[in-house]
Design an enzyme around this catalytic site. Structure first.
Site, PDB file in Angstrom:
ATOM      1  N   TRP A 105      54.779  34.196  78.127  1.00 31.82           N
ATOM      2  CA  TRP A 105      55.843  35.197  77.915  1.00 31.82           C
ATOM      3  C   TRP A 105      56.967  34.616  77.092  1.00 31.82           C
ATOM      4  CZ3 TRP A 105      53.093  39.036  78.371  1.00 31.82           C
ATOM      5  CH2 TRP A 105      52.276  39.281  79.467  1.00 31.82           C
ATOM      6  N   LYS A 108      57.216  43.503  88.849  1.00 28.85           N
ATOM      7  CA  LYS A 108      56.783  42.285  89.509  1.00 28.85           C
ATOM      8  C   LYS A 108      57.336  42.242  90.927  1.00 28.85           C
ATOM      9  CE  LYS A 108      54.680  41.309  85.786  1.00 28.85           C
ATOM     10  NZ  LYS A 108      55.051  40.504  84.658  1.00 28.85           N
ATOM     11  N   ASP A 125      64.592  35.560  81.016  1.00 28.23           N
ATOM     12  CA  ASP A 125      63.614  36.529  81.517  1.00 28.23           C
ATOM     13  C   ASP A 125      63.357  36.156  82.982  1.00 28.23           C
ATOM     14  OD1 ASP A 125      61.327  37.912  82.263  1.00 28.23           O
ATOM     15  OD2 ASP A 125      60.121  37.295  80.533  1.00 28.23           O
TER      16      ASP A 125
END
Ligand SMILES: *Cc1c(COP(=O)(O)O)cnc(C)c1O
Length: 360
Positions: A101, A195, A171
């Site tokens: 990511w 998530k 993030d």
């Protein structure tokens, strides 16, 4: 009705209490005679939902008054672009690449300016967090970027990097609300809620007010300008109303559970159950450097692909589902987010012990 223990990395397990409450309000939300799904985002009932959600999130995280809370769409991936479009004034930013990511975010930023990879752990399949105490931070960097918890690889920054005075952007998708944070150490933090918070379809961005300006890169679309959403209270266009509603219920649930200090304690207990077992197992082993282990995502392997596959399939048959590791890593991964009860982890460990005895 039969529920499984769902170890998915995302979309992921939600608190049962929240699901039940949502079900009970499905046909008639608080006497409105309609579901939240059917409601105008300009209605007073919905305004109350979004205002309450923001207030509860601010309280949970202790978000200072000089930060905006934005409920956005487009997933974490859209933030990979929005961040440079809004923040890269000098067209320079430094990225710490600790997983797929972070790598995607770094690659995307390269479309808008000079994105420097100042550290990486790719040499060892992202199984550790590099030393970030004295990085070659660029003098004109607009920000330093990290992915704080690496969902796929199961690593977590236990200490934030030394940014040498530059703004930190993070993030936090897979560690959002898993433990207390000092928001003032970040210029911007964001996470996809699918998530550790709610259903898929929304990102929450917490951004320091001075970064919310019209001074963005030329050509930045209106919808990709933070100020558009900040000025409109996240209601510039139709937001993901139902997701905001469910997230709001999760915030209430977290407050009731005792807030983020209590969640951290619970998450540490859960993770310890699994890591302690892995550290003593004769069959399974964790794949991450112990000091950098995530509390949320726990990857492990047997060392034998066929045995891994056998484990995943037998576990699923026994009610422990979504334990297959990310396709880029293989093996197994147990995501043990806030809503996974300790009992679920304890039962998984018992199942692993039994599997070990039968297969060694
Ligand atoms: C899942 C995940 C992403 C990607 O999220 P999308 O909402 O699918 O764009 C990005 N970063 C982290 C840390 C993730 O866990």
């Amino acid at each position: 009705m039969s529920r499984v223990y769902n170890f998915s990395a995302g979309p992921a397990v939600l608190p049962e209490e929240v699901l039940r409450e949502a079900a009970s309000e499905m046909m008639d939300y608080k006497g409105t005679g309609m579901s939240v799904m059917e409601m105008s985002h300009r209605s007073s009932a919905f305004q109350e939902i979004i205002d309450t959600a923001e207030r509860d999130l601010r309280e949970l995280m202790g978000i200072p008054d000089n930060y905006k809370v934005l409920f956005l769409q487009g997933g974490a991936h859209q933030q990979f672009a929005m961040i440079p479009m809004n923040l890269m004034k000098n067209r320079v930013a430094d990225y710490i690449v600790t997983g797929q990511w972070a790598k995607r975010a770094w690659q995307e930023a390269g479309k808008f300016g000079q994105a420097n990879k100042v550290a990486s752990s790719e040499d060892k399949v992202f199984s550790y967090i590099p030393d970030c105490s004295d990085l070659p931070i660029s003098p004109d960097a607009d920000y330093v970027y990290i992915c704080e918890n690496n969902t796929i690889y199961g690593t977590k920054f236990r200490e934030l990097p030394n940014t040498k005075g530059k703004d930190l952007v993070a993030d936090v998708s897979s560690c959002f609300l898993s433990e207390p944070v000092d928001v003032s150490r970040y210029a911007l933090l964001y996470g996809g809620v699918q998530k550790n918070i709610g259903p898929a379809g929304m990102v929450i961005t917490v951004i320091r007010e001075d970064l919310v300006t019209d001074n963005v890169l030329p050509g930045t679309p209106t919808m990709l300008t933070y100020k558009t959403h900040a000025d409109a209270g996240s209601l510039y266009n139709t937001p993901n109303c139902y997701c905001i509603y469910i997230c709001g219920k999760v915030f209430k649930w977290l407050k009731k559970m005792g807030g983020l200090t209590e969640m951290k304690k619970r998450n540490e207990e859960k993770a310890a159950l699994l890591y302690d077992f892995l550290d003593h197992s004769r069959l399974f082993r964790g794949t991450v450097v112990p000091k950098d282990r995530s509390l949320m995502n726990v990857p492990f392997v047997t060392g034998d692909k066929d045995l891994d596959a056998k484990f995943v399939s037998e576990a699923a048959a026994a009610g422990f589902v979504n334990l297959k590791g990310h396709r880029s890593v293989g093996g197994m991964r147990a995501s043990i987010y806030n809503a996974m009860p300790k009992q679920g982890v304890a039962e998984l460990v018992d199942f692993m012990k039994k599997f070990e005895e039968d297969n060694i």
